[in-house]
Write a protein that holds these residues in place. Structure first.
Motif, PDB file in Angstrom:
ATOM      1  N   VAL A 138      53.450  36.426  35.928  1.00 34.59           N
ATOM      2  CA  VAL A 138      54.381  37.558  35.801  1.00 34.59           C
ATOM      3  C   VAL A 138      53.710  38.855  36.232  1.00 34.59           C
ATOM      4  N   LEU A 139      52.527  39.124  35.717  1.00 36.81           N
ATOM      5  CA  LEU A 139      51.823  40.361  36.069  1.00 36.81           C
ATOM      6  C   LEU A 139      51.491  40.410  37.559  1.00 36.81           C
ATOM      7  N   GLY A 140      51.001  39.295  38.087  1.00 32.72           N
ATOM      8  CA  GLY A 140      50.598  39.247  39.491  1.00 32.72           C
ATOM      9  C   GLY A 140      51.761  39.435  40.444  1.00 32.72           C
ATOM     10  N   ASN A 141      52.865  38.736  40.178  1.00 34.22           N
ATOM     11  CA  ASN A 141      54.004  38.823  41.095  1.00 34.22           C
ATOM     12  C   ASN A 141      54.722  40.166  41.003  1.00 34.22           C
ATOM     13  N   PHE A 142      54.802  40.731  39.803  1.00 34.29           N
ATOM     14  CA  PHE A 142      55.370  42.073  39.689  1.00 34.29           C
ATOM     15  C   PHE A 142      54.481  43.106  40.378  1.00 34.29           C
ATOM     16  N   THR A 143      53.173  42.879  40.347  1.00 32.16           N
ATOM     17  CA  THR A 143      52.253  43.784  41.041  1.00 32.16           C
ATOM     18  C   THR A 143      52.471  43.730  42.546  1.00 32.16           C
ATOM     19  N   ILE A 144      52.642  42.518  43.077  1.00 34.17           N
ATOM     20  CA  ILE A 144      52.925  42.370  44.512  1.00 34.17           C
ATOM     21  C   ILE A 144      54.204  43.120  44.880  1.00 34.17           C
ATOM     22  N   LEU A 145      55.257  42.935  44.099  1.00 39.11           N
ATOM     23  CA  LEU A 145      56.530  43.608  44.373  1.00 39.11           C
ATOM     24  C   LEU A 145      56.382  45.129  44.286  1.00 39.11           C
ATOM     25  N   PHE A 146      55.644  45.597  43.305  1.00 43.82           N
ATOM     26  CA  PHE A 146      55.464  47.036  43.110  1.00 43.82           C
ATOM     27  C   PHE A 146      54.685  47.651  44.270  1.00 43.82           C
ATOM     28  N   VAL A 147      53.583  46.987  44.667  1.00 40.47           N
ATOM     29  CA  VAL A 147      52.746  47.529  45.739  1.00 40.47           C
ATOM     30  C   VAL A 147      53.515  47.573  47.059  1.00 40.47           C
ATOM     31  N   THR A 204      44.462  39.359  51.229  1.00 41.00           N
ATOM     32  CA  THR A 204      45.152  40.262  52.142  1.00 41.00           C
ATOM     33  C   THR A 204      44.623  41.678  51.934  1.00 41.00           C
ATOM     34  N   LYS A 205      43.868  42.149  52.899  1.00 39.16           N
ATOM     35  CA  LYS A 205      43.176  43.439  52.774  1.00 39.16           C
ATOM     36  C   LYS A 205      44.143  44.594  52.547  1.00 39.16           C
ATOM     37  N   GLN A 206      45.287  44.561  53.225  1.00 37.18           N
ATOM     38  CA  GLN A 206      46.239  45.662  53.104  1.00 37.18           C
ATOM     39  C   GLN A 206      46.753  45.800  51.666  1.00 37.18           C
ATOM     40  N   ILE A 207      47.064  44.655  51.036  1.00 38.33           N
ATOM     41  CA  ILE A 207      47.562  44.701  49.656  1.00 38.33           C
ATOM     42  C   ILE A 207      46.455  45.146  48.707  1.00 38.33           C
ATOM     43  N   TRP A 208      45.265  44.596  48.883  1.00 35.87           N
ATOM     44  CA  TRP A 208      44.128  44.940  48.028  1.00 35.87           C
ATOM     45  C   TRP A 208      43.791  46.424  48.133  1.00 35.87           C
ATOM     46  N   ASP A 209      43.769  46.932  49.352  1.00 37.39           N
ATOM     47  CA  ASP A 209      43.454  48.352  49.560  1.00 37.39           C
ATOM     48  C   ASP A 209      44.499  49.248  48.916  1.00 37.39           C
ATOM     49  N   ARG A 210      45.793  48.908  49.096  1.00 37.94           N
ATOM     50  CA  ARG A 210      46.856  49.723  48.517  1.00 37.94           C
ATOM     51  C   ARG A 210      46.829  49.676  46.991  1.00 37.94           C
ATOM     52  N   LEU A 211      46.530  48.502  46.440  1.00 37.59           N
ATOM     53  CA  LEU A 211      46.457  48.365  44.983  1.00 37.59           C
ATOM     54  C   LEU A 211      45.323  49.212  44.423  1.00 37.59           C
ATOM     55  N   LEU A 212      44.144  49.138  45.055  1.00 34.36           N
ATOM     56  CA  LEU A 212      43.010  49.945  44.608  1.00 34.36           C
ATOM     57  C   LEU A 212      43.317  51.434  44.730  1.00 34.36           C
ATOM     58  N   ARG A 213      44.006  51.804  45.802  1.00 28.00           N
ATOM     59  CA  ARG A 213      44.356  53.209  46.001  1.00 28.00           C
ATOM     60  C   ARG A 213      45.303  53.698  44.907  1.00 28.00           C
ATOM     61  N   LEU A 214      46.286  52.848  44.546  1.00 27.16           N
ATOM     62  CA  LEU A 214      47.216  53.238  43.501  1.00 27.16           C
ATOM     63  C   LEU A 214      46.517  53.352  42.147  1.00 27.16           C
ATOM     64  N   ILE A 215      45.590  52.416  41.866  1.00 26.44           N
ATOM     65  CA  ILE A 215      44.871  52.448  40.585  1.00 26.44           C
ATOM     66  C   ILE A 215      43.982  53.675  40.482  1.00 26.44           C
ATOM     67  N   THR A 216      43.209  53.928  41.534  1.00 25.98           N
ATOM     68  CA  THR A 216      42.298  55.077  41.513  1.00 25.98           C
ATOM     69  C   THR A 216      43.056  56.391  41.492  1.00 25.98           C
ATOM     70  N   HIS A 217      44.203  56.420  42.177  1.00 26.05           N
ATOM     71  CA  HIS A 217      45.023  57.646  42.195  1.00 26.05           C
ATOM     72  C   HIS A 217      45.549  57.955  40.801  1.00 26.05           C
ATOM     73  N   LYS A 218      45.982  56.891  40.081  1.00 26.94           N
ATOM     74  CA  LYS A 218      46.481  57.110  38.719  1.00 26.94           C
ATOM     75  C   LYS A 218      45.345  57.499  37.785  1.00 26.94           C
ATOM     76  N   GLY A 219      44.147  56.924  38.083  1.00 29.21           N
ATOM     77  CA  GLY A 219      42.992  57.219  37.232  1.00 29.21           C
ATOM     78  C   GLY A 219      42.559  58.663  37.341  1.00 29.21           C
ATOM     79  N   THR A 220      42.738  59.263  38.511  1.00 34.48           N
ATOM     80  CA  THR A 220      42.352  60.663  38.697  1.00 34.48           C
ATOM     81  C   THR A 220      43.464  61.589  38.244  1.00 34.48           C
TER      82      THR A 220
END
Length: 315
Positions: free
Chosen positions: A42-51, A299-315
């Protein structure tokens, strides 16, 4: 004579699902890894949809198909696990006859959809590698929508006969199903009638559905490999092949358990019943759990976007 026979026919209003027959005392503990897999799915697939929804750069055929796969995985795992956990943890084994047929429809329908989506993704990889200059003109949003609709209609229409036939049989043997969910064969085996129509139709769907899907995927990858090996350098070949690894891993995670469960159920007469049921659960839980991990990590594009969203929220 005929009148006395018909009085013996009892179409139960409810079925009793036994869970995994045999190790009933371990049901509470077996539920823990099941629940863990479902939570990850559930968490993984919702994350894919969100990203994919958030990132405009991911709005392309490959990621649209990946979103279809994520939705399918969510519905597929949700169609069985809540009831399974209620059996394991609360001993809630009763399921209404109509609810049983509904569950049967959803799980077989979305299994067929998932197989069809893998074919669509193989076609996307084929066009991207074998005819890259025309990829954007061949797989337009309109074409992707048509492919998605075809996958949904194929899965939804052909499986309709499963619950329809199951509802027609008289059930006079027992209303106890040695399973965690209303799988087609497990249900119709309880009927006191000649159920060969249901069995033959089930085999037909497997062969014409998953069988043809595997054939088309194989043909696509033969052409993909030919195109890869024609590339001039080893680095180019390796880089191109890496774009297919996530798809290949997801295919193996889906088809190997599914085929193993199908074959052992129909031909593994010496295989213990609890092993049949356990495999039938794993092939519906493992792919939904693994697919977002495979695509998220590979998939580098998904991983990069996910990390960007996490770090952006963290800052």
């Amino acid at each position: 004579m005929s009148g006395s026979n018909t009085t013996d026919f009892i179409n139960p209003s409810t079925f009793i699902l036994l869970g995994i027959p045999g190790p009933e005392v371990a049901h509470v503990w077996i539920a823990i890894p099941f629940c863990t897999m479902y939570t990850i799915a559930v968490l993984g697939n919702f994350t894919i949809l969100f990203v994919v929804k958030r990132e405009q750069s991911l709005h392309g055929p490959m990621y649209y198909f990946l979103c279809m796969l994520a939705v399918t995985d969510l519905v597929l795992s949700t169609s069985i696990l809540p009831k399974t956990l209620s059996i394991f943890w609360f001993n809630s084994r009763e399921i209404d006859f109509s609810a049983c047929l509904t569950q049967m429809y959803f799980l077989h329908c979305f299994t067929g959809m998932e197989s069809g989506i893998f074919v669509a993704m193989a076609f996307d990889r084929y066009v991207a590698i074998c005819d890259p200059l025309r990829h954007s003109t061949i797989l337009t949003n309109h074409v992707v929508a048509k492919i998605g609709l075809a996958v949904v209609l194929r899965g939804g229409i052909f499986v309709l006969l499963y619950p329809f036939l199951a509802s027609q049989w008289p059930y006079c043997r027992t209303n106890i199903i040695p399973h965690t969910y209303c799988e087609h064969i497990a249900v119709v085996k309880q009927a006191c009638a000649d159920i060969r129509v249901s069995i033959y139709y089930g085999v037909f769907l497997i062969v014409s559905g998953m069988g043809l899907d595997m054939f088309f995927i194989t043909v696509s990858y033969i052409q993909i490999l030919r195109a890869i090996f024609s590339l001039p350098t080893k680095d180019a070949r390796l880089k191109t092949f890496e774009t297919c690894i996530s798809h290949l891993c997801a295919i193996l995670a889906f088809y190997i358990p599914a085929l193993f469960s199908f074959l052992t159920q129909r031909f593994g007469h010496n295989v213990p019943q609890h092993f049949h049921v356990l495999m039938a659960n794993l092939y519906l839980l493992v792919p939904p759990m693994l697919n977002p991990i495979i695509y998220g990590v590979r998939t580098k594009q998904i991983w990069d976007r996910l990390l960007r969203l996490i770090t952006h929220k963290g800052t």
